[in-house]
Design a protein around this motif. Structure first.
Motif, mmCIF file in Angstrom:
data_model
loop_
_atom_site.group_PDB
_atom_site.id
_atom_site.type_symbol
_atom_site.label_atom_id
_atom_site.label_comp_id
_atom_site.label_asym_id
_atom_site.label_seq_id
_atom_site.Cartn_x
_atom_site.Cartn_y
_atom_site.Cartn_z
ATOM 1 N N TRP A 145 0.851 -1.191 0.000
ATOM 2 C CA TRP A 145 0.000 0.000 0.000
ATOM 3 C C TRP A 145 0.884 1.237 0.000
ATOM 4 O O TRP A 145 1.880 1.300 0.736
ATOM 5 C CB TRP A 145 -0.911 0.040 1.234
ATOM 6 N N TYR A 146 0.482 2.180 -0.846
ATOM 7 C CA TYR A 146 1.183 3.452 -0.945
ATOM 8 C C TYR A 146 0.190 4.588 -0.742
ATOM 9 O O TYR A 146 -0.987 4.475 -1.091
ATOM 10 C CB TYR A 146 1.843 3.614 -2.319
ATOM 11 N N LYS A 147 0.708 5.695 -0.227
ATOM 12 C CA LYS A 147 -0.089 6.904 -0.012
ATOM 13 C C LYS A 147 0.457 7.995 -0.911
ATOM 14 O O LYS A 147 1.674 8.192 -1.000
ATOM 15 C CB LYS A 147 0.023 7.331 1.455
ATOM 16 N N GLN A 148 -0.440 8.691 -1.586
ATOM 17 C CA GLN A 148 -0.023 9.813 -2.426
ATOM 18 C C GLN A 148 -0.779 11.070 -2.002
ATOM 19 O O GLN A 148 -1.939 11.276 -2.356
ATOM 20 C CB GLN A 148 -0.270 9.532 -3.910
ATOM 21 N N PRO A 149 -0.142 11.937 -1.231
ATOM 22 C CA PRO A 149 -0.783 13.204 -0.846
ATOM 23 C C PRO A 149 -0.952 14.103 -2.065
ATOM 24 O O PRO A 149 -0.429 13.796 -3.146
ATOM 25 C CB PRO A 149 0.207 13.823 0.152
ATOM 26 N N SER A 150 -1.628 15.203 -1.873
ATOM 27 C CA SER A 150 -1.867 16.124 -2.995
ATOM 28 C C SER A 150 -0.564 16.696 -3.552
ATOM 29 O O SER A 150 -0.519 17.134 -4.703
ATOM 30 C CB SER A 150 -2.797 17.249 -2.556
ATOM 31 N N SER A 151 0.486 16.672 -2.765
ATOM 32 C CA SER A 151 1.778 17.167 -3.240
ATOM 33 C C SER A 151 2.415 16.222 -4.254
ATOM 34 O O SER A 151 3.361 16.599 -4.952
ATOM 35 C CB SER A 151 2.725 17.392 -2.060
ATOM 36 N N GLY A 152 1.920 15.007 -4.362
ATOM 37 C CA GLY A 152 2.304 14.117 -5.450
ATOM 38 C C GLY A 152 3.251 12.980 -5.138
ATOM 39 O O GLY A 152 3.307 12.023 -5.906
ATOM 40 N N GLU A 153 3.994 13.044 -4.047
ATOM 41 C CA GLU A 153 4.962 11.976 -3.818
ATOM 42 C C GLU A 153 4.262 10.679 -3.428
ATOM 43 O O GLU A 153 3.144 10.692 -2.951
ATOM 44 C CB GLU A 153 5.980 12.379 -2.737
ATOM 45 N N GLN A 205 14.929 12.635 -7.731
ATOM 46 C CA GLN A 205 14.586 12.824 -9.131
ATOM 47 C C GLN A 205 14.755 14.285 -9.510
ATOM 48 O O GLN A 205 14.344 15.171 -8.768
ATOM 49 C CB GLN A 205 13.126 12.425 -9.396
ATOM 50 N N THR A 206 15.336 14.503 -10.682
ATOM 51 C CA THR A 206 15.447 15.856 -11.213
ATOM 52 C C THR A 206 15.109 15.847 -12.687
ATOM 53 O O THR A 206 15.333 14.855 -13.380
ATOM 54 C CB THR A 206 16.884 16.415 -11.022
ATOM 55 N N ALA A 231 2.531 13.968 -18.013
ATOM 56 C CA ALA A 231 2.269 13.034 -16.915
ATOM 57 C C ALA A 231 3.273 13.295 -15.804
ATOM 58 O O ALA A 231 4.193 14.110 -15.938
ATOM 59 C CB ALA A 231 2.404 11.584 -17.384
ATOM 60 N N LEU A 232 3.072 12.561 -14.712
ATOM 61 C CA LEU A 232 4.028 12.552 -13.611
ATOM 62 C C LEU A 232 4.863 11.279 -13.765
ATOM 63 O O LEU A 232 4.309 10.180 -13.838
ATOM 64 C CB LEU A 232 3.274 12.563 -12.283
ATOM 65 N N TYR A 233 6.149 11.435 -13.866
ATOM 66 C CA TYR A 233 7.050 10.299 -14.059
ATOM 67 C C TYR A 233 7.787 10.036 -12.758
ATOM 68 O O TYR A 233 8.479 10.907 -12.231
ATOM 69 C CB TYR A 233 8.032 10.576 -15.202
ATOM 70 N N THR A 286 8.837 13.607 -11.500
ATOM 71 C CA THR A 286 9.045 14.745 -12.402
ATOM 72 C C THR A 286 7.739 14.986 -13.124
ATOM 73 O O THR A 286 7.221 14.083 -13.782
ATOM 74 C CB THR A 286 10.147 14.459 -13.434
ATOM 75 N N ARG A 287 7.210 16.193 -12.969
ATOM 76 C CA ARG A 287 5.961 16.524 -13.649
ATOM 77 C C ARG A 287 6.287 17.119 -15.011
ATOM 78 O O ARG A 287 6.887 18.196 -15.091
ATOM 79 C CB ARG A 287 5.122 17.494 -12.831
ATOM 80 N N LEU A 288 5.920 16.408 -16.049
ATOM 81 C CA LEU A 288 6.208 16.819 -17.423
ATOM 82 C C LEU A 288 4.950 17.388 -18.063
ATOM 83 O O LEU A 288 3.902 16.729 -18.070
ATOM 84 C CB LEU A 288 6.697 15.614 -18.234
#
Lengths: 116, 115
Positions: free
Chosen positions: A36-44, B6-7, B87-89, B110-112
């Motif tokens: 299970w993974y969590k993805q907050p609105s910040s994206g990570e 990531q960069t 997309a987000l990579y 990386t948001r492309l």
């Protein structure tokens, strides 16, 4: 056919309540791993918890636990005592290590909203 | 902090262009995975490298390529970019190879954006 199914697009819970996020999977391999993974609105993407197919006990990590029912092919994530910071997208994923070179297969995710 | 770097974090470019995304895995991790996250396709596996060698391919387009260098960092090259490549990579790493059940740790992505 979908390998990982998350049937709840969105879930709503109040602070301090427990919530269960559903995940069912499909595999014919006796050896596999569920994540299970969590993805907050910040994206990570944040790793939360792992359950191996041969593990005898359900996995737990702090407020996260996994309700693993092998015969039903389900691996539901239980979050106890929800916090506002738990609001995020949650993904269930599977890995079939006996298949050469496979990576993680993700479900479509469930959005969890925690309110005060 | 997952330990995967990531960069760049954001990249804006035009159709037809070529870009390179870079990933440094966690210290000690030999496997690097690339994933693409888009609204319509969700999270999809692109390609995996283990200790410098290509280990598996997922839904990676022929216009995309990747490599892992001797210092274990990896690059994903995207060429002839199309609007749909926006997309987000993500790059992820794990200690073991594909036969391991160790978790994969993800970078911040990386948001492309293709204009």
């Amino acid at each position: 056919a979908q390998k990982i199914t998350q049937t709840q697009p969105g879930m709503f819970v109040q602070e301090k309540e427990a919530v269960t996020l559903d995940c069912t999977y499909d595999t014919s391999d006796p050896s596999y791993g569920l994540f299970w993974y969590k993805q907050p609105s910040s994206g990570e993407m944040i790793f939360l918890i792992y359950q191996g197919s041969y593990d005898q006990q359900n996995a737990t990590e702090g407020r996260y636990s996994l309700n693993f029912q092998k015969a039903r092919k389900s691996a539901n994530l239980v979050i106890s005592a929800s916090q506002l910071g738990d609001s995020a997208m949650y993904f269930c994923a599977m890995r079939e290590p006996n298949q050469a070179g496979t990576a993680l297969i993700f479900g479509k995710g469930t959005t969890l909203s925690v309110s005060s | 902090d997952s330990g995967v770097t990531q960069t760049p974090k954001h990249l804006i470019t035009a159709t037809g262009q070529r870009v390179t995304l870079r990933c440094s895995p966690r210290s000690g991790d030999l496997s690097v995975y690339w994933y693409q996250q888009s609204l319509d396709q969700g999270l999809q596996f692109l390609i995996q490298y283990y200790n410098g060698e290509e280990r598996a391919k997922g839904n990676i387009l022929e216009r995309f390529s990747a490599q892992q260098f001797p210092d274990l960092h990896s690059e994903l090259n995207l060429s002839s970019l199309e609007l749909g490549d926006s997309a987000l990579y993500f790059c992820a790493s794990s200690a073991g190879d594909s036969y391991s059940n160790q978790p994969q740790h993800f970078g911040d992505g990386t948001r492309l954006s293709i204009l």
